[in-house]
Design an enzyme around this catalytic site. Structure first.
Site, PDB file in Angstrom:
ATOM      1  N   ASN A   8       0.866  -1.177   0.000  1.00 49.98           N
ATOM      2  CA  ASN A   8       0.000   0.000   0.000  1.00 49.98           C
ATOM      3  C   ASN A   8       0.900   1.222   0.000  1.00 49.98           C
ATOM      4  OD1 ASN A   8      -1.778   2.065   0.571  1.00 49.98           O
ATOM      5  ND2 ASN A   8      -2.261   1.362   2.646  1.00 49.98           N
ATOM      6  N   TRP A   9       0.961   1.873  -1.147  1.00 48.80           N
ATOM      7  CA  TRP A   9       1.885   3.015  -1.267  1.00 48.80           C
ATOM      8  C   TRP A   9       1.334   4.277  -0.622  1.00 48.80           C
ATOM      9  CZ3 TRP A   9       4.712   3.171  -6.711  1.00 48.80           C
ATOM     10  CH2 TRP A   9       5.581   2.078  -6.785  1.00 48.80           C
ATOM     11  N   LYS A  10       0.044   4.275  -0.263  1.00 49.12           N
ATOM     12  CA  LYS A  10      -0.574   5.469   0.329  1.00 49.12           C
ATOM     13  C   LYS A  10      -0.343   6.673  -0.591  1.00 49.12           C
ATOM     14  CE  LYS A  10      -0.070   3.228   4.753  1.00 49.12           C
ATOM     15  NZ  LYS A  10       0.061   3.316   6.200  1.00 49.12           N
ATOM     16  N   HIS A  92      -9.339   1.050   5.133  1.00 45.97           N
ATOM     17  CA  HIS A  92      -8.057   1.273   5.809  1.00 45.97           C
ATOM     18  C   HIS A  92      -8.271   2.248   6.966  1.00 45.97           C
ATOM     19  CE1 HIS A  92      -3.978   2.562   6.630  1.00 45.97           C
ATOM     20  NE2 HIS A  92      -3.583   1.460   6.020  1.00 45.97           N
ATOM     21  N   GLU A  94      -6.666   4.678   7.945  1.00 46.54           N
ATOM     22  CA  GLU A  94      -6.456   6.092   7.588  1.00 46.54           C
ATOM     23  C   GLU A  94      -7.692   6.667   6.903  1.00 46.54           C
ATOM     24  OE1 GLU A  94      -2.692   5.539   5.617  1.00 46.54           O
ATOM     25  OE2 GLU A  94      -1.795   5.033   7.551  1.00 46.54           O
ATOM     26  N   GLU A 162      -5.011  -4.924  10.754  1.00 46.50           N
ATOM     27  CA  GLU A 162      -4.014  -3.882  10.945  1.00 46.50           C
ATOM     28  C   GLU A 162      -4.303  -3.129  12.253  1.00 46.50           C
ATOM     29  OE1 GLU A 162      -2.111  -2.780   6.886  1.00 46.50           O
ATOM     30  OE2 GLU A 162      -3.781  -1.452   7.276  1.00 46.50           O
ATOM     31  N   GLY A 168       2.851   2.240  10.714  1.00 39.68           N
ATOM     32  CA  GLY A 168       3.828   3.307  10.546  1.00 39.68           C
ATOM     33  C   GLY A 168       4.547   3.703  11.820  1.00 39.68           C
ATOM     34  N   SER A 208       3.740  -2.110  10.286  1.00 43.48           N
ATOM     35  CA  SER A 208       5.188  -2.164  10.547  1.00 43.48           C
ATOM     36  C   SER A 208       5.832  -3.485  10.136  1.00 43.48           C
ATOM     37  CB  SER A 208       5.482  -1.848  12.021  1.00 43.48           C
ATOM     38  OG  SER A 208       5.074  -0.518  12.331  1.00 43.48           O
ATOM     39  N   GLY A 230       5.096   1.299   4.358  1.00 38.18           N
ATOM     40  CA  GLY A 230       6.407   1.892   4.099  1.00 38.18           C
ATOM     41  C   GLY A 230       7.400   0.962   3.408  1.00 38.18           C
TER      42      GLY A 230
END
Ligand code: PGA
Length: 249
Positions: A8-10, A92, A94, A162, A168, A208, A230
């Protein structure tokens, strides 16, 4: 079932990052696991075109629940499919936090994804306060019940666990905590969709994940892959996670 390494590159990456995808495809011409990268929406079409003949699939990071219409700035699942995506992340944390998405909204989005022929990667996870209060399984049970549409099958649904506090942050649940939640996910899915559908649904851990901890996570029961933020941005980092997943088979 085929295990899945998903990235997931966000909100990271411009066209220059397509070279990482090219390198990823070249590094894994015939992988023994599924590989999915969800780049920002601007890169879905060029990435899918670039990787049309490769073993790396492309997905979106979100879709709207409606099929089309007056929703400025949003993207319909069918538009992602038209751009070459085969999957989309929904729910997600976020999105749940930044955009106030409830599990009811997430369920509608997953349903729209299924209608468009996309795999829905549906995310659930507790906050640290919820874990500390001993409510982890209650929270995840409620999220699962409300976020999954009736259209879920083994083929079109992936669940990502998650923990919000692990995303992160470099913080991780213990392997026992991951095993507890993933076992609960499998049992809950079996109760609702039946044993055979539930057995085929990929259950990803996310939060992470990196090259140094991937192997131990993939050894946990009912962990069928990872959703990686990440550490999916660079080919060499993500390739090590893919290798760890292949080694765990
Ligand atoms: P992270 O993100 O790997 O950077 O912790 C995971 C995710 O949000 O999917």
């Amino acid at each position: 079932m085929r295990k899945l390494a998903a990235g997931n590159w966000k909100m990271n990456g411009t066209r220059a990052a397509l070279s990482e995808l090219e390198a990823l495809a070249q590094a894994h011409p015939t992988p023994s696991v599924d590989i999915l990268i969800c780049p920002p929406a601007t890169l879905v079409q060029p990435a899918a075109a670039l990787l049309a003949d490769a073993a790396v699939a492309i997905g979106g990071q979100d879709c709207h629940m409606a099929r089309a219409g007056a929703h400025t700035g949003d993207i319909a699942a069918a538009q992602l499919a038209d751009a070459g995506a085969t999957a989309v992340i929904v729910g997600h944390s976020e999105r749940r936090e930044d955009h106030g998405e409830t599990s009811d909204v997430v369920r509608e989005k997953a349903n729209a994804a299924h209608d468009a022929g996309l795999i829905a990667v549906i995310c659930v996870g507790e906050t640290l306060a919820e874990r500390d209060a001993g409510h982890t399984l209650d929270v995840i049970g409620a999220q699962l019940a409300a976020s999954l549409p009736e259209t879920c099958t083994a083929a079109n649904t992936v669940i990502a666990y998650e923990p919000v506090w692990a995303i992160g942050t470099g913080k991780m649940p213990t392997l026992d905590q991951i095993a507890e939640v993933h076992g609960f996910l499998r049992d809950t899915l079996a109760a609702r969709f039946g044993d055979s559908e539930a057995a085929g649904m990929r259950l990803l851990y996310g939060g992470s994940v990196k090259a140094t901890n991937a192997a131990e996570i993939f050894a946990v029961a009912n962990v069928d892959g990872a959703l990686v933020g990440g550490a999916s941005l660079r080919e060499d980092d993500f390739s090590q996670i893919i290798s760890a997943l292949q080694d765990a088979l």
